[in-house]
Design an enzyme around this catalytic site. Structure first.
Site, PDB file in Angstrom:
ATOM      1  CD  GLN A  14      -2.934  -0.746   2.321  1.00 19.91           C
ATOM      2  OE1 GLN A  14      -3.643   0.352   2.580  1.00 19.91           O
ATOM      3  NE2 GLN A  14      -3.115  -1.491   3.369  1.00 19.91           N
ATOM      4  CG  LEU A  40      13.644  -7.029   3.537  1.00 15.72           C
ATOM      5  CD1 LEU A  40      11.485  -6.459   4.176  1.00 15.72           C
ATOM      6  CD2 LEU A  40      14.480  -5.891   3.897  1.00 15.72           C
ATOM      7  CB  THR A  65       1.691  -6.368   6.394  1.00 16.11           C
ATOM      8  OG1 THR A  65       1.273  -6.865   5.763  1.00 16.11           O
ATOM      9  CG2 THR A  65       2.608  -5.302   7.018  1.00 16.11           C
ATOM     10  CG  ASP A 105      -1.213   0.404  15.765  1.00 19.47           C
ATOM     11  OD1 ASP A 105      -0.382   0.533  14.947  1.00 19.47           O
ATOM     12  OD2 ASP A 105      -2.323   0.248  15.738  1.00 19.47           O
ATOM     13  CE1 TYR A 128       3.584  -6.160  11.487  1.00 18.32           C
ATOM     14  CE2 TYR A 128       2.129  -5.374  12.781  1.00 18.32           C
ATOM     15  CZ  TYR A 128       3.003  -5.930  11.538  1.00 18.32           C
ATOM     16  OH  TYR A 128       2.822  -4.367  10.516  1.00 18.32           O
ATOM     17  CD1 TRP A 153      -4.999   0.638  13.369  1.00 16.82           C
ATOM     18  CD2 TRP A 153      -7.332   1.197  13.628  1.00 16.82           C
ATOM     19  NE1 TRP A 153      -5.887   0.477  14.820  1.00 16.82           N
ATOM     20  CE2 TRP A 153      -7.182   0.760  14.829  1.00 16.82           C
ATOM     21  CE3 TRP A 153      -8.487   2.302  13.257  1.00 16.82           C
ATOM     22  CZ2 TRP A 153      -7.976   0.468  15.667  1.00 16.82           C
ATOM     23  CZ3 TRP A 153     -10.220   1.571  14.017  1.00 16.82           C
ATOM     24  CH2 TRP A 153      -9.598   1.273  15.386  1.00 16.82           C
TER      25      TRP A 153
HETATM   26  N1  LIG Z   1      -1.485  -1.831   6.949  1.00 18.34           N
HETATM   27  C1  LIG Z   1      -0.822  -1.784   8.360  1.00 18.34           C
HETATM   28  O1  LIG Z   1      -2.218  -1.451   8.612  1.00 18.34           O
HETATM   29  C2  LIG Z   1      -0.106  -0.790   8.861  1.00 18.34           C
HETATM   30  C3  LIG Z   1      -0.203  -0.086  10.479  1.00 18.34           C
HETATM   31  C4  LIG Z   1       0.857  -0.001  11.127  1.00 18.34           C
HETATM   32  C5  LIG Z   1       1.986  -0.087   9.480  1.00 18.34           C
HETATM   33  N2  LIG Z   1       2.075  -0.450   9.620  1.00 18.34           N
HETATM   34  C6  LIG Z   1       3.479  -0.898   8.501  1.00 18.34           C
HETATM   35  O2  LIG Z   1       3.293   0.495   7.176  1.00 18.34           O
HETATM   36  C7  LIG Z   1       4.597  -0.946   6.038  1.00 18.34           C
HETATM   37  C8  LIG Z   1       3.973  -0.521   4.904  1.00 18.34           C
HETATM   38  O3  LIG Z   1       2.980  -1.297   4.993  1.00 18.34           O
HETATM   39  P1  LIG Z   1       1.804  -1.578   4.044  1.00 18.34           P
HETATM   40  O4  LIG Z   1       0.569  -1.659   4.387  1.00 18.34           O
HETATM   41  O5  LIG Z   1       2.309  -0.827   2.633  1.00 18.34           O
HETATM   42  O6  LIG Z   1       2.079  -3.021   3.995  1.00 18.34           O
HETATM   43  P2  LIG Z   1       1.230  -4.342   2.671  1.00 18.34           P
HETATM   44  O7  LIG Z   1       0.442  -3.244   1.702  1.00 18.34           O
HETATM   45  O8  LIG Z   1       0.879  -5.311   3.220  1.00 18.34           O
HETATM   46  O9  LIG Z   1       2.639  -4.556   1.668  1.00 18.34           O
HETATM   47  C9  LIG Z   1       3.471  -4.707   2.164  1.00 18.34           C
HETATM   48  C10 LIG Z   1       5.277  -4.789   1.137  1.00 18.34           C
HETATM   49  O10 LIG Z   1       6.212  -5.378   1.891  1.00 18.34           O
HETATM   50  C11 LIG Z   1       6.697  -6.334   0.923  1.00 18.34           C
HETATM   51  N3  LIG Z   1       7.913  -7.489   1.323  1.00 18.34           N
HETATM   52  C12 LIG Z   1       6.043  -8.180   2.430  1.00 18.34           C
HETATM   53  N4  LIG Z   1       7.482  -9.739   2.643  1.00 18.34           N
HETATM   54  C13 LIG Z   1       9.087  -9.655   2.034  1.00 18.34           C
HETATM   55  C14 LIG Z   1      10.098  -9.817   2.131  1.00 18.34           C
HETATM   56  N5  LIG Z   1      10.277 -10.696   2.293  1.00 18.34           N
HETATM   57  N6  LIG Z   1      10.756  -8.723   1.373  1.00 18.34           N
HETATM   58  C15 LIG Z   1      10.630  -7.989   0.339  1.00 18.34           C
HETATM   59  N7  LIG Z   1       9.187  -7.641   0.181  1.00 18.34           N
HETATM   60  C16 LIG Z   1       8.736  -8.108   1.709  1.00 18.34           C
HETATM   61  C17 LIG Z   1       5.646  -7.237  -0.310  1.00 18.34           C
HETATM   62  O11 LIG Z   1       5.983  -7.273  -0.839  1.00 18.34           O
HETATM   63  P3  LIG Z   1       4.978  -7.308  -2.683  1.00 18.34           P
HETATM   64  O12 LIG Z   1       5.441  -6.314  -2.933  1.00 18.34           O
HETATM   65  O13 LIG Z   1       6.008  -9.157  -3.202  1.00 18.34           O
HETATM   66  O14 LIG Z   1       4.028  -7.973  -2.651  1.00 18.34           O
HETATM   67  C18 LIG Z   1       4.713  -5.880  -0.321  1.00 18.34           C
HETATM   68  O15 LIG Z   1       5.518  -4.374  -1.486  1.00 18.34           O
HETATM   69  C19 LIG Z   1       5.100  -1.842   6.708  1.00 18.34           C
HETATM   70  O16 LIG Z   1       6.300  -1.934   7.512  1.00 18.34           O
HETATM   71  C20 LIG Z   1       4.336  -1.631   7.960  1.00 18.34           C
HETATM   72  O17 LIG Z   1       4.695  -2.861   9.228  1.00 18.34           O
HETATM   73  C21 LIG Z   1       1.355  -0.938   8.492  1.00 18.34           C
END
Ligand SMILES: NC(=O)c1ccc[n+]([C@@H]2O[C@H](COP(=O)([O-])OP(=O)(O)OC[C@H]3O[C@@H](n4cnc5c(N)ncnc54)[C@H](OP(=O)(O)O)[C@@H]3O)[C@@H](O)[C@H]2O)c1
Length: 301
Positions: A14, A40, A65, A105, A128, A153
């Site tokens: 995202q 990673l 995630t 969070d 997580y 979120w």
């Molecule tokens: N989603 C939430 O509600 C939320 C809340 C708080 C914090 N965050 C943090 O915000 C950040 C961005 O979250 P997001 O919502 O954009 O996550 P997301 O939509 O779930 O996307 C996860 C990304 O990580 C990549 N990924 C997963 N495993 C990997 C690996 N082994 N090696 C390389 N890339 C890998 C995925 O790769 P692909 O492009 O190949 O799919 C994707 O690009 C993260 O650090 C997450 O922890 C998210």
């Protein structure tokens, strides 16, 4: 002047997708670096893949995630979110470029009765959250000019998220039960992208200002529950002629999940405003536009 080249880990997440979309407006180049070149879970791949694009800054937006699945794969989630983040941080230091690392969070247990501040003790409830906390510690140890941005979120027109799930389920159900006793700040990935680029620019412009480094909370302003979020989504959808369901408020105890989640996920973002001069809009502001985009997408048959 040459455009800023920002390498971002992940290709379809995202936040990386939002960064790509917002790049033109900010006059920066976003260079997504992800699997298979950068995995990673394989720290060695981080240096090869990131050094190859010779960035001016790095954003670590990739993470494992899947909060509930993480309970079954604690070693993998720790490798990706902990050691993986440390590897990206080490690359940033070696290339002498600033790093923005995204965190969550879920590093908190949610027992406080106020919004969490950066210095509050981390006490994650699940695999997580523990892995994301390990990533924060690794970044603090490995990186030099860095900011860790905790957000929460996250939703957007991209990928999988709560807003898209609600709209999908409402096509076939008139009432949906949603948890009403977890409180937080729903945050649009497009606003996160704006904030991330703002922080990158600050770190680049004032490398000697150590107050810009460290942990910052960065969510939308205002707060609600998952049930409140769902109601806002359906309100926006109904106004556009889209699917809308009645929301039945339930407790966390009535909706058991493999991973425990904090009851209070609210993050106090005043440090980001005070030191970086950045604040994200109210959580309600981006919902209508996000819903409109999701509704206008071709629906799966
Ligand atoms: N989603 C939430 O509600 C939320 C809340 C708080 C914090 N965050 C943090 O915000 C950040 C961005 O979250 P997001 O919502 O954009 O996550 P997301 O939509 O779930 O996307 C996860 C990304 O990580 C990549 N990924 C997963 N495993 C990997 C690996 N082994 N090696 C390389 N890339 C890998 C995925 O790769 P692909 O492009 O190949 O799919 C994707 O690009 C993260 O650090 C997450 O922890 C998210």
């Amino acid at each position: 002047m040459a455009r800023l080249r920002i390498a971002v880990t992940g290709k379809q997440g995202q936040v990386v997708t939002a960064l790509i979309e917002r790049a033109r407006e900010h006059d920066v180049d976003i260079l997504p670096v992800g699997r298979p070149e950068l995995d990673l879970a394989d720290p060695g791949s981080a240096h090869r893949a990131l050094a190859a694009v010779a960035p001016d800054a790095i954003v670590n937006a990739a993470a494992y995630t899947a909060v509930d699945r993480a309970e079954q794969e604690p070693d993998l989630v720790l490798a990706v979110n902990g050691a993986g983040a440390g590897a990206v941080a080490a690359v940033a230091k070696r290339l002498a470029v600033p790093l923005v690392h995204l965190s969550t969070d879920y590093v908190f247990d949610g027992r406080k009765d106020r919004a969490y501040r950066e210095e509050d003790e981390a006490a994650p409830l699940g695999a997580y959250g523990r892995s994301k906390r390990a990533g924060e510690v690794a970044v603090m140890e490995e990186a030099q000019n860095y900011a860790i941005l905790r957000t929460a979120w996250v939703y957007s027109p991209f990928g999988a998220n709560f807003l898209k799930t609600m709209l999908r389920i409402a096509k076939t159900r008139s009432e949906i039960a949603v948890v009403a006793d977890q409180h937080g700040n729903p945050t649009c990935a497009l606003d996160i992208a704006d904030g991330v680029i703002g922080v990158v620019r600050n770190l680049m412009a004032r490398p000697a200002d150590l107050r810009l480094r460290g942990v910052f909370h960065m969510t939308a302003s205002g707060e609600t529950s998952w049930a409140g979020f769902a109601k806002a989504i359906f309100g926006a959808s109904a106004a556009l002629g889209g699917p809308a369901a009645a929301v039945k408020e339930i407790s966390t105890a009535e909706y058991p999940t493999p991973a425990r989640r904090p009851a209070n996920s609210r993050l106090d973002c005043s440090k980001l405003l005070a030191l970086h001069g950045l604040a994200l809009p109210d959580w309600r502001a981006p919902i209508a536009q996000c819903v409109a985009r999701v509704l206008s997408e071709p629906q799966p048959a």
